[in-house]
Design a protein around this motif. Structure first.
Motif, short mmCIF file in Angstrom:
data_model
loop_
_atom_site.label_atom_id
_atom_site.label_comp_id
_atom_site.label_asym_id
_atom_site.label_seq_id
_atom_site.Cartn_x
_atom_site.Cartn_y
_atom_site.Cartn_z
N ARG A 1 -22.97 25.24 -18.05
CA ARG A 1 -21.37 24.77 -18.01
C ARG A 1 -20.69 25.20 -19.23
NH1 ARG A 1 -21.44 18.56 -16.33
NH2 ARG A 1 -23.61 18.67 -17.12
N TRP A 2 -21.18 25.00 -20.42
CA TRP A 2 -20.56 25.48 -21.72
C TRP A 2 -20.57 26.91 -21.74
CZ3 TRP A 2 -22.88 26.96 -27.10
CH2 TRP A 2 -21.58 26.94 -27.94
N ARG B 1 -19.38 16.41 -24.87
CA ARG B 1 -18.18 16.74 -24.27
C ARG B 1 -18.34 16.56 -22.85
NH1 ARG B 1 -16.73 22.86 -26.66
NH2 ARG B 1 -17.09 22.13 -28.82
N TYR B 2 -19.82 16.55 -22.24
CA TYR B 2 -19.94 16.46 -20.77
C TYR B 2 -20.39 15.18 -20.46
CZ TYR B 2 -19.28 21.50 -21.11
OH TYR B 2 -18.68 22.63 -21.34
N ARG C 1 -19.83 31.92 -29.21
CA ARG C 1 -20.58 30.91 -28.40
C ARG C 1 -22.31 31.52 -28.41
NH1 ARG C 1 -17.72 27.21 -23.96
NH2 ARG C 1 -15.92 26.55 -25.10
N VAL D 1 -21.49 19.41 -28.23
CA VAL D 1 -21.40 20.04 -26.86
C VAL D 1 -21.98 19.21 -25.95
CG1 VAL D 1 -22.05 22.00 -25.49
CG2 VAL D 1 -21.52 22.55 -27.88
N VAL E 1 -26.50 21.02 -20.39
CA VAL E 1 -25.04 21.42 -20.38
C VAL E 1 -24.82 22.96 -20.57
CG1 VAL E 1 -24.25 19.10 -20.74
CG2 VAL E 1 -24.30 20.80 -22.72
#
Length: 268
Positions: free
Chosen positions: A199-200, A216-217, A4, A213, A196
């Motif tokens: 959080r990721w 996803r939220y 990541r 990404v 985000v």
């Protein structure tokens, strides 16, 4: 296993390197290095950096632009900016492989300042690749994907939206609308991703991955963000697309960003 975009210690890795520059773009980078040395070398230039798709190794011939940052010993003057614009034009004209050149100028004092630590400092340390001179990243800290970083990099979207609306209203040609759409799309995606990011728990500059990404939220906004990513890659002159990003997605994103991370600290 995906890292990541992080180093083993959890800090954000520098995303580019001269070794990643595609062979086709090596002459462009060499020409930029030489031209910077000719125009800015001496008492003005502290260091020069590449950023964007070319040092990340993802540049597409004829599509991608050449992005440069010049760190000057003193704050940029009108003469410095004029020289940079002339350099942009000269490099763009002489290399069909690139679709434009953008040169940012900044003073070393600003880049090293406490106010810019999590904005320009992060940009230098993690998103820029040294091209000439001493690397300012050597005097900067390691950065992690925190809410503080999110706030200080993209926590000012609400201030940008009115300017975009004015530019959209004043745009008279498809070329002007496409240029604005590219800017808006990329900024919206970057802001959506950094919303985000904590959080990721990672970093990416890839537009498609950033939009994925984010989705996803925020499932209900995922399709709008995919449009922003598409426009950031292939700009559209359609006023309806600009309206979607500036008048619908943008205001929601700015409000949500403030609610989650707060607003960027004012700059002088």
């Amino acid at each position: 296993m995906s890292t990541r975009g992080l180093n083993p210690d959890g800090t954000i890795a520098r995303e580019g390197a001269l070794s990643r520059v595609p062979d086709a773009f090596a002459p462009v980078v060499d020409a930029a290095r030489a031209r910077i040395g000719e125009v800015f070398d001496g008492p003005r230039l502290h260091s020069a950096y590449l950023y964007g798709s070319i040092p990340r190794g993802t540049a597409v011939p004829g599509v991608c632009d050449l992005d440069l940052l010049l760190a000057l010993h003193e704050e940029p003057t009108a003469a410095d900016r004029a020289d940079a614009r002339a350099m942009e034009d000269a490099l763009d004209r002489s290399h069909a492989l690139i679709n434009g050149v953008g040169i940012l100028l900044s003073g070393v004092r600003t880049l090293r300042s406490a106010a810019e630590r999590h904005d320009s400092g992060f940009f230098i340390a993690c998103l820029c690749t040294p091209l000439l001179g001493p690397d300012l990243a050597d005097r900067l800290p390691r950065f992690r994907p925190t809410s503080l970083l999110a706030r200080e990099t993209n926590g000012d979207l609400a201030l940008v939206l009115p300017r975009w609306r004015s530019h959209a209203a004043e745009a008279a040609t498809d070329a002007e609308r496409k240029a604005l759409a590219r800017t808006v799309g990329r900024r919206i995606v970057r802001t959506g991703f950094t919303l985000v990011m904590p959080r990721w728990g990672g970093w990416t500059s890839d537009l498609d991955e950033s939009a994925e990404v984010f989705g996803r939220y925020y499932h209900e906004r995922a399709e709008q963000m995919r449009v922003a990513a598409a426009v950031g890659r292939t700009p559209s002159a359609d006023p309806a697309v600009l309206g979607l990003l500036i008048d619908r997605l943008g205001p929601w994103l700015a409000a949500e960003y403030t609610a989650v991370h707060g607003t960027k600290a004012p700059r002088p």
